[in-house]
Design an enzyme around this catalytic site. Structure first.
Site, mmCIF file in Angstrom:
data_model
loop_
_atom_site.group_PDB
_atom_site.id
_atom_site.type_symbol
_atom_site.label_atom_id
_atom_site.label_comp_id
_atom_site.label_asym_id
_atom_site.label_seq_id
_atom_site.Cartn_x
_atom_site.Cartn_y
_atom_site.Cartn_z
ATOM 1 N N ARG A 9 -69.917 -79.837 -66.062
ATOM 2 C CA ARG A 9 -69.186 -79.387 -67.249
ATOM 3 C C ARG A 9 -70.058 -78.893 -68.213
ATOM 4 O O ARG A 9 -71.061 -79.323 -68.676
ATOM 5 C CB ARG A 9 -68.787 -80.895 -67.710
ATOM 6 C CG ARG A 9 -67.302 -81.387 -67.163
ATOM 7 C CD ARG A 9 -66.935 -82.728 -67.377
ATOM 8 N NE ARG A 9 -66.749 -83.307 -68.912
ATOM 9 C CZ ARG A 9 -66.539 -84.398 -68.882
ATOM 10 N NH1 ARG A 9 -66.246 -85.202 -68.195
ATOM 11 N NH2 ARG A 9 -66.552 -84.754 -70.177
ATOM 12 N N ARG B 156 -74.299 -85.283 -63.812
ATOM 13 C CA ARG B 156 -72.891 -85.231 -63.304
ATOM 14 C C ARG B 156 -72.454 -83.833 -62.729
ATOM 15 O O ARG B 156 -72.961 -82.747 -63.386
ATOM 16 C CB ARG B 156 -71.903 -85.508 -64.561
ATOM 17 C CG ARG B 156 -70.628 -85.842 -64.047
ATOM 18 C CD ARG B 156 -69.911 -86.907 -65.188
ATOM 19 N NE ARG B 156 -69.973 -86.491 -66.464
ATOM 20 C CZ ARG B 156 -69.371 -87.378 -67.520
ATOM 21 N NH1 ARG B 156 -68.792 -88.285 -67.170
ATOM 22 N NH2 ARG B 156 -69.354 -86.875 -68.781
ATOM 23 N N ARG C 162 -59.082 -93.250 -78.702
ATOM 24 C CA ARG C 162 -60.404 -93.088 -79.078
ATOM 25 C C ARG C 162 -60.677 -93.188 -80.613
ATOM 26 O O ARG C 162 -61.760 -92.952 -80.889
ATOM 27 C CB ARG C 162 -60.944 -91.698 -78.835
ATOM 28 C CG ARG C 162 -61.928 -91.436 -77.366
ATOM 29 C CD ARG C 162 -62.212 -90.135 -77.308
ATOM 30 N NE ARG C 162 -63.025 -89.550 -76.528
ATOM 31 C CZ ARG C 162 -63.356 -89.406 -74.890
ATOM 32 N NH1 ARG C 162 -62.216 -89.977 -74.585
ATOM 33 N NH2 ARG C 162 -63.952 -88.982 -74.267
ATOM 34 N N LYS D 65 -65.971 -94.613 -66.715
ATOM 35 C CA LYS D 65 -64.688 -95.109 -67.053
ATOM 36 C C LYS D 65 -63.766 -94.497 -65.882
ATOM 37 O O LYS D 65 -63.135 -95.009 -65.103
ATOM 38 C CB LYS D 65 -64.113 -94.698 -68.404
ATOM 39 C CG LYS D 65 -64.734 -95.248 -69.554
ATOM 40 C CD LYS D 65 -64.202 -94.405 -70.872
ATOM 41 C CE LYS D 65 -64.217 -93.151 -70.975
ATOM 42 N NZ LYS D 65 -65.696 -92.680 -71.387
ATOM 43 N N ARG E 103 -71.842 -86.364 -78.404
ATOM 44 C CA ARG E 103 -70.648 -87.262 -78.051
ATOM 45 C C ARG E 103 -70.879 -88.486 -78.297
ATOM 46 O O ARG E 103 -69.980 -89.305 -78.585
ATOM 47 C CB ARG E 103 -70.187 -86.917 -76.590
ATOM 48 C CG ARG E 103 -69.400 -85.708 -76.655
ATOM 49 C CD ARG E 103 -69.289 -84.758 -74.903
ATOM 50 N NE ARG E 103 -68.903 -85.641 -74.040
ATOM 51 C CZ ARG E 103 -69.532 -85.508 -72.689
ATOM 52 N NH1 ARG E 103 -70.347 -84.684 -72.318
ATOM 53 N NH2 ARG E 103 -69.171 -86.291 -71.945
HETATM 54 N N1 LIG Z 1 -58.307 -89.467 -77.079
HETATM 55 C C1 LIG Z 1 -59.188 -88.551 -77.176
HETATM 56 N N2 LIG Z 1 -59.155 -87.901 -78.633
HETATM 57 C C2 LIG Z 1 -59.595 -86.990 -79.041
HETATM 58 N N3 LIG Z 1 -60.299 -85.981 -78.302
HETATM 59 C C3 LIG Z 1 -60.268 -86.497 -76.651
HETATM 60 C C4 LIG Z 1 -59.669 -87.570 -76.275
HETATM 61 N N4 LIG Z 1 -59.944 -87.844 -75.001
HETATM 62 C C5 LIG Z 1 -60.561 -86.726 -74.628
HETATM 63 N N5 LIG Z 1 -60.685 -85.909 -75.572
HETATM 64 C C6 LIG Z 1 -61.761 -84.577 -75.675
HETATM 65 O O1 LIG Z 1 -62.013 -84.119 -74.387
HETATM 66 C C7 LIG Z 1 -63.496 -84.339 -74.281
HETATM 67 C C8 LIG Z 1 -63.569 -84.821 -72.932
HETATM 68 O O2 LIG Z 1 -63.286 -86.179 -72.694
HETATM 69 P P1 LIG Z 1 -63.777 -87.212 -71.459
HETATM 70 O O3 LIG Z 1 -63.747 -86.331 -70.468
HETATM 71 O O4 LIG Z 1 -63.154 -88.373 -71.847
HETATM 72 O O5 LIG Z 1 -65.473 -87.184 -71.893
HETATM 73 P P2 LIG Z 1 -66.429 -88.429 -72.198
HETATM 74 O O6 LIG Z 1 -67.039 -88.115 -70.904
HETATM 75 O O7 LIG Z 1 -66.901 -87.949 -73.360
HETATM 76 O O8 LIG Z 1 -65.701 -89.664 -71.988
HETATM 77 C C9 LIG Z 1 -63.951 -85.144 -75.385
HETATM 78 O O9 LIG Z 1 -65.172 -85.007 -75.625
HETATM 79 C C10 LIG Z 1 -62.828 -84.859 -76.539
HETATM 80 O O10 LIG Z 1 -63.284 -83.470 -77.058
#
Ligand SMILES: Nc1ncnc2c1ncn2[C@@H]1O[C@H](COP(=O)(O)OP(=O)(O)O)[C@@H](O)[C@H]1O
Length: 288
Positions: A223, A179, A145, A68, A234
């Site tokens: 990370r 990553r 989300r 994404k 996740r």
């Molecule tokens: N819209 C959201 N609602 C709730 N938690 C979020 C949201 N966006 C990000 N997070 C938190 O930040 C973390 C990292 O998000 P992100 O970088 O988008 O990870 P991913 O690689 O899982 O898509 C998520 O696992 C969650 O804990």
């Protein structure tokens, strides 16, 4: 009433009438949701249109590791709109050692979702800062989300298009674990080499690793939530909490499904095609 007034102000330049908006908002929102909606009142940023005349208020959905961030960020440069990733906002807050940091670290390192309240607060602040800099339009990555986040967002602005990126689950896991980030420049890399042979009529898939330049190679970090155990959690949470968001937008006719055929060289031109965008045409319109 104050909340309603601020909701009305927040509609700004979007398209449906105030009455429709009030009815829709009131019918879907609880008192808490109304408060959250009003904290998002910066969603009425000036409009930005793509060369096809579509308003660029887009959302990128997809499982962890699907890419994404990569594709949203490429499109944001191409279309001249900010790429806003709520995961980045959470990580910035984490590294700021502010009062929320310890709580956020615990949630993120378990692969859980941060509360809607915290996320909307962070997003609202980011939009406010963007507004002050004169930003227009946006590509959201990682938000909404949950169905509640999607309903709140729907209550404050019109999302024009939702791109749902898809990849098979074994590839998602390998890509998350591979990553790497340069601790110096923040560049994103991936050491995973995906090479799946086609079988029983299903196509194979090749994704070359995205290796860092020599000056970043010794500064790579992973990370803390990209361990196998946390990535699996996740993915589980995505299927439970975020997959319903796909249906939310599908039923509103806004969802564009895109199965990634391979790495960036193969997928990027096909994504532009699916979006009915042409690199050359976009550059010309940006220069005009
Ligand atoms: N819209 C959201 N609602 C709730 N938690 C979020 C949201 N966006 C990000 N997070 C938190 O930040 C973390 C990292 O998000 P992100 O970088 O988008 O990870 P991913 O690689 O899982 O898509 C998520 O696992 C969650 O804990």
């Amino acid at each position: 009433m104050a909340v309603l007034k601020s909701l009305l102000r927040s509609r700004g330049s979007t398209t449906c009438s105030s009455l429709t908006y009030i009815r829709r908002t009131l019918s879907t929102a609880s008192e808490t949701d109304l408060k959250l909606s009003s904290s998002l009142n910066h969603m009425s940023l000036p409009l930005r249109k793509d060369p096809k005349g579509r308003i660029v208020q887009w959302v990128f959905l997809g499982c962890p590791g699907v890419g994404k961030g990569t594709y949203a960020s490429r499109l944001s440069s191409l279309l001249g709109v900010p790429h806003i990733a709520t995961g980045d906002l959470v990580r910035e807050e984490l590294s700021s050692s502010g009062p929320l940091a310890p709580k956020l670290a615990e949630i993120v390192n378990q692969g859980k979702l941060v509360s809607d309240e915290i996320i909307i607060n962070l997003l609202s602040k980011r939009l406010e800062a963007g507004e002050a800099k004169g930003e227009s339009g946006f590509i959201l990555d990682g938000f909404p989300r949950t169905i509640r986040q999607a309903e709140i967002l729907e209550g404050v602005t019109d999302i024009d298009l939702v791109v749902n990126l898809k990849l098979r689950e074994d590839v998602l896991l390998a890509k998350c674990i591979g990553r790497r980030i340069c601790s110096d420049c923040g560049g994103n890399y991936n050491v995973a080499c995906i090479d799946i042979k086609g079988e029983n009529g299903s196509p194979g898939m090749y994704m070359a690793p995205l290796l860092p330049p020599p000056h970043c190679a010794s500064k790579l970090i992973t990370r803390s939530d990209d361990t196998e155990e946390v990535v699996k959690e996740r993915l589980r949470i995505y299927n439970e909490m975020s997959q319903p968001v796909e249906e939310f937008y599908r039923s509103r006719g806004k969802l564009l499904e895109f199965n990634l055929p391979g790495g960036i060289p193969e997928s990027w031109p096909k994504l532009l095609q699916a979006l009915n965008l042409d690199d050359h045409e976009v550059k010309q319109s940006a220069a005009a």
